[in-house]
Design a protein around this motif. Sequence first.
Motif, PDB file in Angstrom:
ATOM      1  N   LEU A   4       0.831  -1.203   0.000  1.00 34.32           N
ATOM      2  CA  LEU A   4       0.000   0.000   0.000  1.00 34.32           C
ATOM      3  C   LEU A   4       0.870   1.259   0.000  1.00 34.32           C
ATOM      4  O   LEU A   4       0.574   2.234  -0.699  1.00 34.32           O
ATOM      5  N   VAL A   5       1.957   1.234   0.755  1.00 37.76           N
ATOM      6  CA  VAL A   5       2.874   2.381   0.774  1.00 37.76           C
ATOM      7  C   VAL A   5       3.525   2.555  -0.602  1.00 37.76           C
ATOM      8  O   VAL A   5       3.622   3.677  -1.106  1.00 37.76           O
ATOM      9  N   ARG A   6       3.941   1.442  -1.234  1.00 37.33           N
ATOM     10  CA  ARG A   6       4.536   1.530  -2.588  1.00 37.33           C
ATOM     11  C   ARG A   6       3.531   2.109  -3.585  1.00 37.33           C
ATOM     12  O   ARG A   6       3.873   2.955  -4.411  1.00 37.33           O
ATOM     13  N   GLU A   7       2.262   1.634  -3.514  1.00 37.98           N
ATOM     14  CA  GLU A   7       1.213   2.182  -4.397  1.00 37.98           C
ATOM     15  C   GLU A   7       1.091   3.679  -4.170  1.00 37.98           C
ATOM     16  O   GLU A   7       0.931   4.446  -5.109  1.00 37.98           O
ATOM     17  N   GLY A   8       1.139   4.094  -2.911  1.00 36.07           N
ATOM     18  CA  GLY A   8       1.033   5.505  -2.563  1.00 36.07           C
ATOM     19  C   GLY A   8       2.155   6.326  -3.139  1.00 36.07           C
ATOM     20  O   GLY A   8       1.960   7.443  -3.613  1.00 36.07           O
ATOM     21  N   LEU A   9       3.363   5.768  -3.110  1.00 35.43           N
ATOM     22  CA  LEU A   9       4.508   6.479  -3.683  1.00 35.43           C
ATOM     23  C   LEU A   9       4.323   6.696  -5.171  1.00 35.43           C
ATOM     24  O   LEU A   9       4.725   7.711  -5.724  1.00 35.43           O
ATOM     25  N   ALA A  10       3.680   5.719  -5.814  1.00 37.26           N
ATOM     26  CA  ALA A  10       3.462   5.834  -7.267  1.00 37.26           C
ATOM     27  C   ALA A  10       2.270   6.732  -7.588  1.00 37.26           C
ATOM     28  O   ALA A  10       2.304   7.481  -8.562  1.00 37.26           O
ATOM     29  N   ASP A  11       1.229   6.664  -6.768  1.00 35.58           N
ATOM     30  CA  ASP A  11      -0.036   7.344  -7.089  1.00 35.58           C
ATOM     31  C   ASP A  11      -0.219   8.708  -6.424  1.00 35.58           C
ATOM     32  O   ASP A  11      -0.914   9.563  -6.947  1.00 35.58           O
ATOM     33  N   CYS A  12       0.348   8.894  -5.257  1.00 32.68           N
ATOM     34  CA  CYS A  12       0.129  10.135  -4.485  1.00 32.68           C
ATOM     35  C   CYS A  12       1.463  10.767  -4.168  1.00 32.68           C
ATOM     36  O   CYS A  12       2.190  10.282  -3.309  1.00 32.68           O
ATOM     37  N   LYS A  13       1.743  11.817  -4.824  1.00 31.00           N
ATOM     38  CA  LYS A  13       2.975  12.537  -4.512  1.00 31.00           C
ATOM     39  C   LYS A  13       2.680  13.448  -3.335  1.00 31.00           C
ATOM     40  O   LYS A  13       1.852  14.336  -3.426  1.00 31.00           O
ATOM     41  N   PRO A  14       3.373  13.201  -2.176  1.00 31.73           N
ATOM     42  CA  PRO A  14       3.107  14.030  -0.984  1.00 31.73           C
ATOM     43  C   PRO A  14       3.433  15.489  -1.196  1.00 31.73           C
ATOM     44  O   PRO A  14       4.154  15.868  -2.040  1.00 31.73           O
TER      45      PRO A  14
END
Length: 185
Positions: A175-185
């Motif tokens: 989920l964290v990896r998906e977030g890195l790809a999909d949601c740029k903080p």
Amino acid sequence: HPFSEDSIMTLAVTLAGCMTLLSALSLPAFAGDLVRIPNAPLAPALEAADLAGQRQALSQYRGSVVLVNFWASWCPPCLREMPSLERLAESLAGRPFKVLAVNVGETPRRAEEAMRRIGYRGTLLLDPDQEIFDAWGARVLPSSFLVGCDGRLQSQALGPLEWDAPRVLDAVESLVREGLADCKP
């Protein structure tokens, strides 16, 4: 014959009532398992004070995966899973991941004493009136929800979980990896 027919009938009716209650709660077959939430709805609002009285909101962690854990000091399974929550957070240090431990229905003093007793050093929020717990649809303690970087509910665990067990850690890291790809903080 040690049991009368009436006592056996009473036991049968009581057991049937318990089974009905359990099925009405709609708990997963194996409490304490991490279960994906269909259609990933938006997470309910979460804003609460920490032990210093500072307000924190789930929205301030947008762009990160957030594990929201509801617990209480009188709940032994809650206290037993806290060290694994902390180990999970430590294993993901430096990545867009946050654990919010939300104490349900207790005073700040009681929550702080429990955390000090078990050595938990993570973020602790207070829900003294159970308003957040109820808004999230939680029914048991502990209850945990994984919120994706986009603010959507991804998974839940009803009951205790060993958060740093390999299969659970793999699911959270994914989920964290998906977030890195999909949601740029």
